[in-house]
Design a protein around this motif. Structure first.
Motif, mmCIF file in Angstrom:
data_model
loop_
_atom_site.group_PDB
_atom_site.id
_atom_site.type_symbol
_atom_site.label_atom_id
_atom_site.label_comp_id
_atom_site.label_asym_id
_atom_site.label_seq_id
_atom_site.Cartn_x
_atom_site.Cartn_y
_atom_site.Cartn_z
ATOM 1 N N MET A 61 38.345 41.155 33.966
ATOM 2 C CA MET A 61 38.735 40.073 34.857
ATOM 3 C C MET A 61 38.024 38.800 34.428
ATOM 4 S SD MET A 61 38.353 40.151 38.950
ATOM 5 C CE MET A 61 38.977 41.819 38.890
ATOM 6 N N THR A 62 38.762 37.705 34.221
ATOM 7 C CA THR A 62 38.167 36.484 33.728
ATOM 8 C C THR A 62 38.439 35.341 34.686
ATOM 9 O OG1 THR A 62 40.147 35.950 32.454
ATOM 10 C CG2 THR A 62 38.426 37.211 31.340
ATOM 11 N N GLY A 63 37.597 34.288 34.555
ATOM 12 C CA GLY A 63 37.802 33.105 35.372
ATOM 13 C C GLY A 63 37.778 33.427 36.846
ATOM 14 N N SER A 64 38.660 32.749 37.600
ATOM 15 C CA SER A 64 38.700 32.965 39.049
ATOM 16 C C SER A 64 39.937 33.745 39.462
ATOM 17 C CB SER A 64 38.660 31.610 39.777
ATOM 18 O OG SER A 64 39.740 30.795 39.380
ATOM 19 N N THR A 65 40.488 34.559 38.556
ATOM 20 C CA THR A 65 41.609 35.412 38.946
ATOM 21 C C THR A 65 41.092 36.625 39.700
ATOM 22 O OG1 THR A 65 41.591 36.607 36.836
ATOM 23 C CG2 THR A 65 43.011 34.663 36.992
ATOM 24 N N HIS A 66 41.961 37.193 40.520
ATOM 25 C CA HIS A 66 41.540 38.252 41.435
ATOM 26 C C HIS A 66 42.505 39.422 41.435
ATOM 27 C CE1 HIS A 66 39.858 34.441 42.931
ATOM 28 N NE2 HIS A 66 38.858 35.167 43.389
ATOM 29 N N GLU A 67 41.975 40.569 41.826
ATOM 30 C CA GLU A 67 42.788 41.713 42.204
ATOM 31 C C GLU A 67 43.037 41.624 43.712
ATOM 32 O OE1 GLU A 67 40.432 45.096 41.228
ATOM 33 O OE2 GLU A 67 40.615 44.812 39.060
ATOM 34 N N ILE A 68 44.218 42.077 44.154
ATOM 35 C CA ILE A 68 44.520 42.095 45.588
ATOM 36 C C ILE A 68 45.090 43.465 45.952
ATOM 37 C CG2 ILE A 68 45.642 40.924 47.520
ATOM 38 C CD1 ILE A 68 46.354 38.640 45.656
ATOM 39 N N TYR A 69 44.592 44.021 47.036
ATOM 40 C CA TYR A 69 45.062 45.314 47.519
ATOM 41 C C TYR A 69 45.578 45.173 48.953
ATOM 42 C CZ TYR A 69 42.314 46.948 43.572
ATOM 43 O OH TYR A 69 41.804 47.126 42.300
ATOM 44 N N ALA A 70 46.791 45.675 49.201
ATOM 45 C CA ALA A 70 47.312 45.812 50.560
ATOM 46 C C ALA A 70 47.030 47.239 51.007
ATOM 47 C CB ALA A 70 48.805 45.534 50.599
ATOM 48 N N ILE A 71 46.311 47.384 52.101
ATOM 49 C CA ILE A 71 45.891 48.701 52.590
ATOM 50 C C ILE A 71 46.567 48.962 53.935
ATOM 51 C CG2 ILE A 71 43.922 50.114 53.284
ATOM 52 C CD1 ILE A 71 42.218 48.224 51.451
ATOM 53 N N ARG A 72 47.449 49.937 53.945
ATOM 54 C CA ARG A 72 48.193 50.298 55.158
ATOM 55 C C ARG A 72 47.312 51.211 56.024
ATOM 56 N NH1 ARG A 72 52.299 54.974 55.461
ATOM 57 N NH2 ARG A 72 53.786 54.439 57.110
ATOM 58 N N TYR A 73 47.181 50.854 57.294
ATOM 59 C CA TYR A 73 46.329 51.675 58.154
ATOM 60 C C TYR A 73 47.036 52.184 59.409
ATOM 61 C CZ TYR A 73 45.713 47.689 61.318
ATOM 62 O OH TYR A 73 45.938 46.667 62.198
ATOM 63 N N ALA A 74 48.181 51.590 59.763
ATOM 64 C CA ALA A 74 48.865 52.009 60.989
ATOM 65 C C ALA A 74 50.359 51.742 60.864
ATOM 66 C CB ALA A 74 48.291 51.285 62.208
ATOM 67 N N HIS A 75 51.115 52.274 61.838
ATOM 68 C CA HIS A 75 52.576 52.224 61.781
ATOM 69 C C HIS A 75 53.124 52.158 63.200
ATOM 70 C CE1 HIS A 75 56.598 53.156 60.179
ATOM 71 N NE2 HIS A 75 56.734 54.023 61.157
ATOM 72 N N HIS A 76 54.276 51.480 63.343
ATOM 73 C CA HIS A 76 54.992 51.477 64.619
ATOM 74 C C HIS A 76 56.473 51.594 64.312
ATOM 75 C CE1 HIS A 76 56.218 49.448 68.630
ATOM 76 N NE2 HIS A 76 55.989 50.735 68.825
ATOM 77 N N GLY A 77 57.037 52.746 64.568
ATOM 78 C CA GLY A 77 58.444 53.000 64.277
ATOM 79 C C GLY A 77 59.322 52.835 65.505
ATOM 80 N N ALA B 220 42.446 43.345 50.688
ATOM 81 C CA ALA B 220 41.159 43.173 50.022
ATOM 82 C C ALA B 220 41.371 42.405 48.729
ATOM 83 C CB ALA B 220 40.522 44.528 49.732
ATOM 84 N N ILE B 221 40.555 41.389 48.514
ATOM 85 C CA ILE B 221 40.627 40.527 47.342
ATOM 86 C C ILE B 221 39.317 40.697 46.578
ATOM 87 C CG2 ILE B 221 40.901 38.164 46.521
ATOM 88 C CD1 ILE B 221 42.066 37.555 49.381
ATOM 89 N N ARG B 222 39.443 41.058 45.311
ATOM 90 C CA ARG B 222 38.233 41.324 44.530
ATOM 91 C C ARG B 222 38.238 40.475 43.262
ATOM 92 N NH1 ARG B 222 36.971 47.446 44.348
ATOM 93 N NH2 ARG B 222 38.809 47.521 42.995
ATOM 94 N N GLY B 223 37.138 39.780 42.995
ATOM 95 C CA GLY B 223 37.013 38.942 41.817
ATOM 96 C C GLY B 223 35.553 38.775 41.428
ATOM 97 N N GLU B 224 35.323 37.888 40.486
ATOM 98 C CA GLU B 224 33.960 37.742 39.964
ATOM 99 C C GLU B 224 33.003 37.152 40.995
ATOM 100 O OE1 GLU B 224 33.968 33.449 37.701
ATOM 101 O OE2 GLU B 224 34.630 35.182 36.561
ATOM 102 N N HIS B 225 33.542 36.546 42.055
ATOM 103 C CA HIS B 225 32.684 35.973 43.096
ATOM 104 C C HIS B 225 32.479 36.932 44.268
ATOM 105 C CE1 HIS B 225 32.711 32.070 41.100
ATOM 106 N NE2 HIS B 225 34.009 32.249 40.905
ATOM 107 N N GLY B 226 32.915 38.170 44.109
ATOM 108 C CA GLY B 226 32.717 39.161 45.152
ATOM 109 C C GLY B 226 34.023 39.613 45.784
ATOM 110 N N THR B 227 33.910 40.200 46.956
ATOM 111 C CA THR B 227 35.068 40.763 47.659
ATOM 112 C C THR B 227 35.282 40.030 48.973
ATOM 113 O OG1 THR B 227 34.718 42.947 46.697
ATOM 114 C CG2 THR B 227 36.013 42.850 48.707
#
Length: 266
Positions: free
Chosen positions: A1-17, A43-50
């Motif tokens: 991972m370089t510069g200020s680019t980031h990983e992003i995770y969408a975390i599903r925790y609940a549902h309403h059907g 959750a966003i993760r990069g060189e400046h933390g999470t």
């Protein structure tokens, strides 16, 4: 991972059907096909933390609100290598129950909130039952306590959380709703949160029934498009299709976690 680019995770925790169209769209026909909602934190993760965006709700709130808790938020974060007690920054898109619960989960974090959202959630509008329907007093009070322990950064419009991570006031659904723009290797991705609950809200100009300012919701769709690299760079807040459109970071996380900083599946 370089510069200020980031990983992003969408975390599903609940549902309403079993939600009718009338529950998801102003003017929706209750006899139309139902459209479920999923509930996420990001959750966003990069060189400046999470940085974590929104904090979800717990089992007790799921029971109170008639939602299905699939997995605790902490478990989802840990699945991608994030320990909640090590997170230093949390963005709260708005103070509705499904975005601002679990308020003791991040003991070291500084919280980022639009100042007008705090005014809204603690002011005279909360005397109206329809206005306060999506708020929980304990969640709002917990944020007030964080103010008094110097753990809240208030934003007034656009603001920076970390290099490559900015917040943008959209309003509409809630007075102080903010979306998050994240620099990634595929360009700027916008986590809309409830500025667009479902892809269909954004694509068809529809409006979710819980709303503070309908005009601001519709204007917000143009703002989201201006902030993102393209329509495929906007991620709605509650659409089950997010987990279908984006790949899981590992096979064992399929249907639970999606990676948003990579291109959607073909």
């Amino acid at each position: 991972m370089t510069g200020s680019t980031h990983e992003i995770y969408a975390i599903r925790y609940a549902h309403h059907g079993g939600r009718s169209a009338a529950q998801n769209y102003i003017g929706g026909d209750p006899h139309e096909a139902s459209q479920a909602l999923d509930f996420y934190v990001w959750a966003i993760r990069g060189e400046h933390g999470t940085v974590v965006v929104d904090t979800g709700f717990d089992e007790a709130m799921a029971r109170k609100r008639g939602r299905t808790l699939l997995r605790p938020v902490a478990e989802g974060l840990q699945a991608v290598g994030i320990q909640p007690d090590e997170v230093t920054d949390v963005v709260i898109s708005h103070l509705h129950y499904d975005h601002a619960g679990n308020y003791g989960l991040f003991p070291r974090a500084r919280y980022h909130l639009q100042e007008c959202e705090m005014h809204f959630a603690t002011g005279r509008c909360m005397c109206d039952a329809a206005m306060r329907v999506a708020f929980e007093a304990d969640d709002v009070a917990a944020m007030v306590h964080k103010v008094f322990t110097d753990r809240v950064t208030f934003h007034d419009g656009d603001g920076t959380v970390a290099p490559g991570i900015t917040v943008h006031h959209i309003g509409g659904h809630s007075k102080g709703l903010q979306s998050v723009r994240v620099t990634t290797a595929r360009g700027p991705v916008v986590l809309a949160s409830d500025a667009s609950h479902l892809y269909s809200h954004l694509d068809q100009g529809k409006v979710f029934p819980i709303v503070y300012d309908t005009q601001a919701v519709v204007a917000g769709y143009d703002r989201l498009k201006a902030l993102a690299a393209s329509g495929q760079h906007i991620v709605p807040g509650h659409d089950p299709d997010v987990l279908k459109r984006y790949p899981a970071p590992r096979p064992d996380l399929e249907g639970w976690v999606a990676r948003l900083d990579v291109a959607p599946k073909a």
